[in-house]
Design an enzyme around this catalytic site. Structure first.
Site, short mmCIF file in Angstrom:
data_model
loop_
_atom_site.label_atom_id
_atom_site.label_comp_id
_atom_site.label_asym_id
_atom_site.label_seq_id
_atom_site.Cartn_x
_atom_site.Cartn_y
_atom_site.Cartn_z
N SER A 80 9.47 17.03 15.06
CA SER A 80 8.93 15.74 15.50
C SER A 80 8.42 14.98 14.28
O SER A 80 8.23 15.55 13.20
CB SER A 80 7.80 15.94 16.52
OG SER A 80 6.68 16.56 15.91
N HIS B 213 10.83 23.42 16.84
CA HIS B 213 10.30 22.11 17.24
C HIS B 213 10.37 21.17 16.04
O HIS B 213 9.96 21.54 14.93
CB HIS B 213 8.85 22.24 17.71
CG HIS B 213 8.18 20.91 17.94
ND1 HIS B 213 8.44 20.12 19.05
CD2 HIS B 213 7.27 20.22 17.19
CE1 HIS B 213 7.72 19.01 18.98
NE2 HIS B 213 7.00 19.04 17.86
N SER C 33 7.91 7.21 18.01
CA SER C 33 7.90 8.65 18.27
C SER C 33 9.32 9.20 18.45
O SER C 33 10.15 8.61 19.16
CB SER C 33 7.09 8.93 19.54
OG SER C 33 7.15 10.30 19.86
N SER D 175 0.80 -1.23 0.00
CA SER D 175 0.00 0.00 0.00
C SER D 175 0.83 1.28 0.00
O SER D 175 0.36 2.33 0.44
CB SER D 175 -0.97 0.02 1.20
OG SER D 175 -1.83 -1.08 1.16
#
Length: 288
Positions: free
Chosen positions: A147, A145, A155, A107
């Site tokens: 992430s 920041h 994470s 996928s």
């Protein structure tokens, strides 16, 4: 009456440091920040374990797409002065993704996306000569920041305060500024042990990096650009880790340049911050 070609330098146009650049950009223009590109790449050392451990039915391929979107906007002119130098306020946003584009049997998943907003960029307009180089700006970024927006165990995130200094130098054979260097240094905000999902990231990404570029023409017709990024953790022992990114781009069609990029080292993306990557890619770049 056609407008005369701009005499502004590369960094002056990028950060609207002179009246000519400001007039051409417009008051609330959204501008290119870092490079904007789309590449088809091959990663010779793809770390499949983190993603496949969470998605055991997915088998990753070494070839994948890599693309980056990066924009900035000036929020204020001449907010105040520091030692007689005017200060502007900017905000920036960068998003980098690696995509298993041809992995149809699984996928075509996005393996990693990094989100990097910079909420305030205080840009001090400089124009100082230092050993033949012109210091164009000093930037203070109190909030950076970065992430990947994932949940545990994938994470990864960190917050930094940054200082950037930009220089330009003219080619000795020409009057135009052809070389540029941006020195970046950062301080990572400390996190508690229970909230830190990448506690050793500084041992791989260090405390800063260097960006350099050369802008030239072939037969005064075809523009081309060479770029380099180098990063090192400044540990002179067995724990020394570096990263090197090389790029070349040139005129293709309309707003697009063809672009070749090579990356080797640590920290290409947050999920790979502690894994060695060796990648080459070919694609297109949107000219800024």
């Amino acid at each position: 009456n056609p407008r005369k070609p701009s005499e502004s330098s590369y960094l002056s146009k990028a950060w609207l440091l002179d009246p000519d650049s400001q007039e051409k950009a417009g008051r609330w223009a959204i501008l290119s920040y870092r490079e904007n590109y789309f590449l088809y790449t091959y990663n010779f050392h793809l770390d499949k374990q983190p993603y496949e451990s969470v998605n055991p039915s997915t088998h990753l391929q070494n070839d994948e797409a890599k693309f980056q979107l990066s924009v900035k906007i000036k929020l204020g002119d001449d907010l105040f002065e520091i030692f007689g130098k005017k200060v502007d306020l900017w905000a920036g946003y960068t998003q980098l993704s690696v995509w298993q584009m041809t992995n149809w049997s699984n996928s075509a998943p996005f393996r990693e996306t990094n989100y990097e907003p910079e909420l305030f960029i205080f840009n001090v307009r400089m124009d100082q000569e230092i050993f033949g180089w012109t210091n164009r700006f000093i930037q203070f970024v109190p909030i950076n920041h970065q992430s990947n927006g994932q949940s545990e165990p994938l994470s990864r995130s960190w917050n930094r305060t940054m200082l950037n200094i930009g220089f330009e130098r003219a080619n000795l054979l020409k009057e135009k500024d052809n070389f540029d260097i941006v020195l970046k240094a950062w301080y990572r905000w400390p996190e508690s042990a229970e909230n830190d999902n990448n506690p050793d990231i500084e041992s791989y990404l260090g405390y800063g990096e260097l960006w350099a570029g050369y802008h030239g023409k072939i037969c005064d017709i075809i523009d081309y650009n060479l770029s380099l990024m180098f990063r090192n953790n400044l540990r002179f022992d067995d724990d020394n880790h570096s990263a090197l990114q090389l790029g070349i781009d040139s005129t293709l069609i309309g707003p697009l340049n063809w672009y070749i990029q090579y990356f080797t080292g640590y920290g290409e993306t947050l999920i790979d911050y502690n894994h060695y990557t060796n990648r080459i890619g070919v694609g297109v770049m949107i000219r800024d």
